[in-house]
Structures are given as C-alpha cells and as structure tokens.
Design an enzyme around this catalytic site. Structure first.
Site, PDB file in Angstrom:
ATOM      1  N   HIS A 238      15.583 -37.836  12.605  1.00 45.74           N
ATOM      2  CA  HIS A 238      14.513 -37.261  12.345  1.00 45.74           C
ATOM      3  C   HIS A 238      15.980 -35.463  13.052  1.00 45.74           C
ATOM      4  CE1 HIS A 238      11.935 -39.293  13.673  1.00 45.74           C
ATOM      5  NE2 HIS A 238      13.003 -41.128  14.320  1.00 45.74           N
TER       6      HIS A 238
ATOM      7  N   LYS B  93      27.712 -11.760   6.488  1.00 45.66           N
ATOM      8  CA  LYS B  93      27.283 -12.868   6.199  1.00 45.66           C
ATOM      9  C   LYS B  93      28.007 -13.277   4.881  1.00 45.66           C
ATOM     10  CE  LYS B  93      24.033 -14.265   7.352  1.00 45.66           C
ATOM     11  NZ  LYS B  93      22.192 -13.669   7.598  1.00 45.66           N
TER      12      LYS B  93
END
Ligand code: ARG
Length: 466
Positions: free
Chosen positions: A159, A292
C-alpha cells in the site's frame, strides 16, 4: 459502346484504382521492412518449384540471382519502392519479373495471402529472439545492481506504506522473476510462430504437387527434433494471426512489468525517497526550473506501456468479426505488431542501460530501513515463540505501537517497563528483535529476503544468466 480490347485490360480489371484508393490501400510504406523475409520465402519457393520441375534449372538460377541482386539493392538503400505496386510482395516480384522473364513463374501455386503470413512469421521469429536477448540484459543489469549493493537494506512496501525490511537485491530480483516469466511466455509463443504456412495457396492449396516439407525445412520451420512444422489447414493458415496476438499479449505484460519497474525508479529518484541517483544521461532538465533533474527515460518507459497495451486491443478488435478466411483488414496487423516489437525492445534496452548507470544512496536507504516499526511483526513473532496465539500477539503489539506513538518514541526505545505494562510476557530480550542484521538472518525460507537466501538467489541468477 466503347469496346475494351482484352489485351489492354489488366486481367479482370478494366482500370486500376484511383490515386486516393491506391493511397488508402497501399502497405509498402510500412511492410517494406519485411523485404528480407519476403526474399527468403521466394528463394525457398523457387527452389521447391525447381524440385517439382515447374522451373528449369536455368530459370531457378536466374530467379535466385535476380532476387539476390534485389536484396543487395534494398540493403544498400538503392531500391525504388513504388506505392502503386501496393505492397512489399508485389514490389519485389514486379521488379524481378522486369529483369528476369522467369520471374513470371515465381508466383506459381502461391498467394500473397500465405506470403504475408509467412513473412510475418519469419520476421517475428527473429524479433522474439532479439527481444529475449534484451530481456536477459535487463535481468543481468538488475542482478548486477543487487550484487554491487548486496548489503543494502530498504523498507519493503505494501500500500506504499512501510511494511517489512528487505534487501534492495530482493526487491530487484522480484523483477528478474517477472522478466523470466515473460521470457518463458515468449519462447512458448515462438513455438506457434515457427510454423510454415507456405503451400496453403490463397485459401485451398494447389493442384500442383508442392513439396511443403522441403520449403519448411529450408526456411528453418523445424522443432527441436528437426521435425518440420507445417500448418495443417489451409483456411486457418491464411487467416490465422493468433501468433501475432500472442506476441502482443506477451509484450503487453512485459511492458506492464517495465512500467512498474519504471515507477519504482521514479519514486526512488524523488527527493522524498532519495534511494538512487540516476546518471545525467538518463534524465533531462526543465526549461524553467534550473534545479530539476527529471527521470524522463523511466517516465517514458511507463508511458509507452499504454501504446503496447493499445496495440494488443487493436489487434483483437481487428480480428474479432472477420469471416473466414483472408480479409484485407489483416493488413492492419503489421503497424501494430511492428510498433509493439520496436517499443518493447527499445524500452527494455534503455531500462537496462539506465540501471547500469544508477547509483544507490546508501545513507538514505539505511535511514529508511532503520525504521523500527518495520520489525513490529518480529515483535509479534517473539510472543508467538512464547506460546501466544498470533492473533493475540498481533493485537498486543498493536497496543505497543499505539503506546510508542503516544509517548512519541520509536518502538525500539520503549523501556522494558513500558513493554511489560502492555503484556507481562515481554522479557529483557524482547528489544533484541529490533537488531536489523539479526532480523534479516532469520528469514531464510526459500524466497524470503533473508541474508543467506538473497545471496543464494543472487548466485543462482548470476549462474542462470551467464
Ligand atoms: N498487403 C497485404 C497484407 O498485408 C498482403 C496480402 C494481400 N492479399 C490480397 N489478396 N490482397 O495483408
């Protein structure tokens, strides 16, 4: 009424298709890439026609020479493909016949319906072998990364929540297993691709005494015992594309596996995880944000799974309403098939290259793996060893976890007194379960992420893949 002279007609047709129809129906703009297979098939067919005396020795030799010359020209990029000749088969045959008069005999007892089935089977047979090679390279890249970082532990997730600790190698080997099943499926698909349809004619074979076994053997359509593999029903043979669907299905599952691996890589490369450092070559910058470093290769690997799945659905949809036998609809199979093969091969290759150039951030992995909550189940197992039923032990450790949260402490820093306040059966040795190295040494069932077992699995794969 104007009479059309029988010789000026093109056989059955008074006139050819208009330009728009020709453009709509042509396939040579994409099926030209089957030229090698088409020529191999024609060489085998010509040799067989010679064997049954449809061609003289000189005619067969002239055809073989002519095809060989055409092959060289195509390979050298000097062949002029003509869209008005529709497809790869007509282009090559028309050119041959122009150069070699005996070329007009080549199509004896043969139809493009079986020819295209043959070419695609020959092409796919090679394509599967090449893809299997790329998958093995990716498996080796995963094993190498695991071996180089064989002591690195990370949290295992369910999960996407911290579950239990695992070796990074164990996580990577999960993909090696998935890829191995892909290889098995592709080999299995190869069995059904490797069957020769030639001799089926357009739909109903031929009245001429064709030697199908001769052709099949010559084109390598044999099983492991050298037994020739021939299609057994001419109607099925010219309309069967099951083998292409199977390949696209196998490729779609492979693409899904690659997409999942890409997703893990993307997560691991994020600032939040920071488990890995991708080499610059497999990332790109942002045109606006100077800081980035984006994992574009992995993102596109994930993204391209969409078209591979789409190609499978397109093929199934293409086939579902077709009456027996060959229908021109089948021409639409090739672009889907080519795109699938090209996409999974490139994706597999780039994922391997990216992993070969990926570094593991040992500190971030260690910090994450040292979360003591990952060993809460081990604490329950501790109580089980004392005879507590697991359901009860699970409940008790749940209370311990709640207490730690309340006290704002990590689990392993609870005092013996605090533990005993939940259950008297906790002893002095209870906190030993939080020793990560010991915890990993205990998980030694086959397939578990224990220290010895993971080393064993790495060694097994290293042997199997070399
Ligand atoms: N280009 C066709 C295809 O890809 C070849 C077979 C054409 N056969 C025919 N009867 N028109 O399927």
């Amino acid at each position: 009424m104007k009479k059309i002279s029988p010789v000026s007609r093109s056989g059955r047709f008074a006139r050819g298709p208009g330009a728009d129809v020709a453009q709509f129906t042509e396939s040579v703009s994409f099926d030209w890439r089957l030229w090698r297979q088409d020529i191999l098939g024609s060489l085998a067919h010509a040799a067989m026609l010679r064997k049954i005396d449809v061609l003289s020795k000189a005619e067969a030799a002239a055809i073989a020479r002519g095809l060989d010359r055409i092959a060289r020209e195509i390979a050298a990029g000097k062949f002029k493909w003509k869209p008005e000749l529709e497809d790869v088969h007509m282009n090559i045959e028309a050119e041959l016949t122009q150069r070699v008069p005996a070329g007009a005999k080549l199509h004896t007892a043969r139809s493009r319906n079986e020819q295209v089935a043959l070419d695609v089977r020959l092409w796919l047979r090679d394509e599967i072998v090449l893809l299997l090679g790329e998958i093995a390279d990716l498996q080796r890249a995963l094993v190498s990364l695991g071996e180089k970082n064989s002591t690195v532990l990370i949290p295992g997730y369910t999960h996407l929540q911290h579950a239990q600790p695992v070796y990074l190698a164990h996580h990577l080997l999960a993909y090696v297993e998935m890829l191995e099943r892909d290889c098995e499926r592709l080999w299995d698909c190869h069995l059904r691709v490797n069957v020769c349809p030639l001799g089926s004619g357009a739909i109903a074979g031929s009245t001429l005494p064709l030697d199908r076994v001769f052709v099949a053997k010559r084109l390598g359509f044999v099983d492991v015992n050298d037994k020739p593999q021939l299609t057994q029903n001419s109607m099925d043979a010219v309309s069967d594309r099951d083998f292409a669907v199977e390949f696209c299905a196998d490729a779609a599952l492979l693409a899904v596996h690659l997409s999942r691996l890409a997703e893990d890589v993307i997560f691991w490369a994020s600032a939040e995880f920071n488990f890995i450092k991708l080499a610059d070559a497999y990332t790109t910058g942002s045109s606006l944000m100077p800081q980035k470093k984006n994992p574009d290769v992995a993102e596109l690997a994930r993204g391209k799974s969409g078209r591979v799945i789409g190609n499978l659905v397109a093929l199934l949809t293409l086939l579902k309403g077709l009456p027996m036998t060959y229908n021109r609809d089948l021409q639409e199979d090739k672009e889907r098939l080519f795109d699938t093969a090209d996409t999974v091969r490139a994706t597999t290759r780039l994922m391997a290259a990216m992993l070969q150039n990926t570094q593991i951030n040992l500190t971030a992995c260690a910090v994450a793996a040292n979360d003591p909550a990952l060993l809460a189940t081990d604490l329950a197992d501790y109580l089980v060893r004392k005879g507590v039923p697991f359901r009860q032990a699970h409940h008790t450790v749940g209370v311990v976890v709640a207490l730690a949260e309340e006290l704002d402490k990590p689990l392993n820093l609870l005092t013996l007194k605090e533990l005993k306040s939940v259950d008297k059966q906790f002893g002095r040795d209870a906190l030993d379960v939080f020793d990560l190295q010991r915890a990993m040494a205990k998980r030694n069932q086959t397939g578990a992420p224990g220290t010895k077992e993971v080393a064993k699995q790495l060694a097994r794969w290293r042997g199997q893949l070399s």
